[in-house]
Design an enzyme around this catalytic site. Sequence first.
Site, PDB file in Angstrom:
ATOM      1  N   LYS A  61      12.621   3.756 -11.863  1.00  0.00           N
ATOM      2  CA  LYS A  61      11.530   3.375 -10.938  1.00  0.00           C
ATOM      3  C   LYS A  61      11.536   4.153  -9.788  1.00  0.00           C
ATOM      4  O   LYS A  61      11.928   3.689  -8.753  1.00  0.00           O
ATOM      5  CB  LYS A  61      11.212   1.956 -11.025  1.00  0.00           C
ATOM      6  CG  LYS A  61       9.846   1.292 -10.678  1.00  0.00           C
ATOM      7  CD  LYS A  61       9.987  -0.299 -10.827  1.00  0.00           C
ATOM      8  CE  LYS A  61       8.856  -0.792 -10.265  1.00  0.00           C
ATOM      9  NZ  LYS A  61       7.426  -0.654 -10.890  1.00  0.00           N
TER      10      LYS A  61
HETATM   11  N1  PY5 Z   1       5.381  -0.144 -16.350  1.00  0.00           N
HETATM   12  C1  PY5 Z   1       4.979   0.508 -15.358  1.00  0.00           C
HETATM   13  C2  PY5 Z   1       4.586   2.028 -15.155  1.00  0.00           C
HETATM   14  C3  PY5 Z   1       5.018  -0.173 -14.216  1.00  0.00           C
HETATM   15  O1  PY5 Z   1       4.740   0.361 -12.856  1.00  0.00           O
HETATM   16  C4  PY5 Z   1       5.446  -1.673 -14.255  1.00  0.00           C
HETATM   17  C5  PY5 Z   1       5.684  -2.476 -13.061  1.00  0.00           C
HETATM   18  C6  PY5 Z   1       5.644  -2.164 -15.531  1.00  0.00           C
HETATM   19  C7  PY5 Z   1       5.821  -1.239 -16.576  1.00  0.00           C
HETATM   20  C8  PY5 Z   1       6.327  -3.610 -15.793  1.00  0.00           C
HETATM   21  O2  PY5 Z   1       7.414  -3.578 -15.329  1.00  0.00           O
HETATM   22  P1  PY5 Z   1       8.049  -5.056 -14.598  1.00  0.00           P
HETATM   23  O3  PY5 Z   1       7.816  -6.158 -15.696  1.00  0.00           O
HETATM   24  O4  PY5 Z   1       9.406  -4.986 -14.647  1.00  0.00           O
HETATM   25  O5  PY5 Z   1       7.439  -5.375 -13.465  1.00  0.00           O
HETATM   26  N2  PY5 Z   1       4.798  -2.099 -12.140  1.00  0.00           N
HETATM   27  C9  PY5 Z   1       5.063  -2.788 -10.773  1.00  0.00           C
HETATM   28  C10 PY5 Z   1       4.683  -4.169 -10.510  1.00  0.00           C
HETATM   29  O6  PY5 Z   1       5.422  -4.746  -9.607  1.00  0.00           O
HETATM   30  C11 PY5 Z   1       4.055  -2.117  -9.835  1.00  0.00           C
HETATM   31  C12 PY5 Z   1       2.688  -1.965  -9.935  1.00  0.00           C
HETATM   32  C13 PY5 Z   1       1.899  -1.529  -8.932  1.00  0.00           C
HETATM   33  O7  PY5 Z   1       4.232  -4.839 -11.645  1.00  0.00           O
END
Ligand code: PY5
Length: 314
Positions: free
Chosen positions: A162
Amino acid sequence: MSKSGTGTPTQWPKYVWLNGSIVRWEDAKVHVFVHGLHYGTGVFEGIRGYYDDEYIKVFRLEDHMRRMYRSAKIIYMDIPYPMEKLIEATVELIKANKFNTDVYIRPIAFRGLGGFGLRAMNPVEVAVVIIEFGKYLKPTGVKCGISSWRKPSPDSIPVYAKTTGIYLLSHLAAIEAHLNGYDEAILLDSEGYVAEGAGENIFIVKNSELITPPVYDGILEGITRDTVITLAREVLGLKVIERRIRREELYTCDEAFFTGTAAEVTPIVEIDGRTVGSGSVGEVTKSIMNTYRDATLGRIAKYRHWVREVEVEA
Ligand code: PY5
C-alpha cells in the site's frame, strides 16, 4: 461529510503524531523537498475507530500496522520505529484528541530529506494523523462504472504494497468515474478480469455464494476483505469462492458489494448502466453489513480480539 467519496474532514484534529512526538495540528509540517512528495515513495494505512460509549474501538489495528511494515519492506524502507511504538502512538493520539465521533486513522511513512535522485534512500519520516470520519460511500448503494484505467500487471509495480505512489491510479479512476456520473470506479486487471474498486475490494453474490477475485488478480489484500470472508464462512455459514470474475458477471450477478476500511461494506446497485439484482440492497449484502458492524464494535465474542478499545474522556 459533505460529498460521497471525497473524505473531506468536517474539522481538523487538534493534535498529530509526527516523527516521535505529539504536536499541534499547525505544527505538523514537512519540507517541500521530501523525496516522498516528488516520487510517491511512501507507505500508509487506513484504519477505522468507532465511537461507542466513551470508547474508540479501533478495528484490526495490529493487522493494519503489520501490513504497513510489509509494504515498507517491499519498497526497501525501514520504518525507524518498532511496530509497537506506532500502535502506542495511535492510542495516545486518540486520547490526546479526545474524539467522541467515529474516526479514520492514517499512519504514513515516507522518504524525507536527502538525495533528489531515484536511488536515494533518504531517512524515513513517520506520521499518524486521525480525522473525524463518517460514511465514505453511500450505504444505500452506489452506481459504478468500469474504469478505462487498469490495475497494473504484477511485474510493473507492486500492488500488494500500500504505497502512496500507486494511488495516482485510484485517484484517476475515481475522478473519471465521478465525471461520468458514477459514485465509484471498478478496475479490471491487466488481463481484463475484475480486480477491485478505486479504494475497495469487490464481491459478487450468485446463488447465495460469495465470489471475490483472488489475491493474484492485481488487488490489495484487503483487511476488510479478509474480515468479510471470515465472517461469511464462520458466522453466516456462507460459501466463499476466490476466483477470477469476468466483467459480464458483474452485470448478471444477484448482488454485489465493495469492502474496505473507508467503504466498510457498501452495496453496489448499478454497474455500467445495468441494474445489479433488484437494484436495491440484497439480502446477503444486508446480512454481511450487519455482521461486519457487530464485529467492528466487538459484539461477536469469537472476534473480540480484532477490536482495541481506547477509553476517551467525556
Ligand atoms: N483496494 C484498494 C485499492 C484500497 O485502497 C483499499 C483500502 C482496499 C482495497 C481495501 O483494503 P482494506 O480493507 O484493508 O481497507 N482503501 C483505503 C481505505 O482506508 C483508502 C481509501 C481512500 O479504505
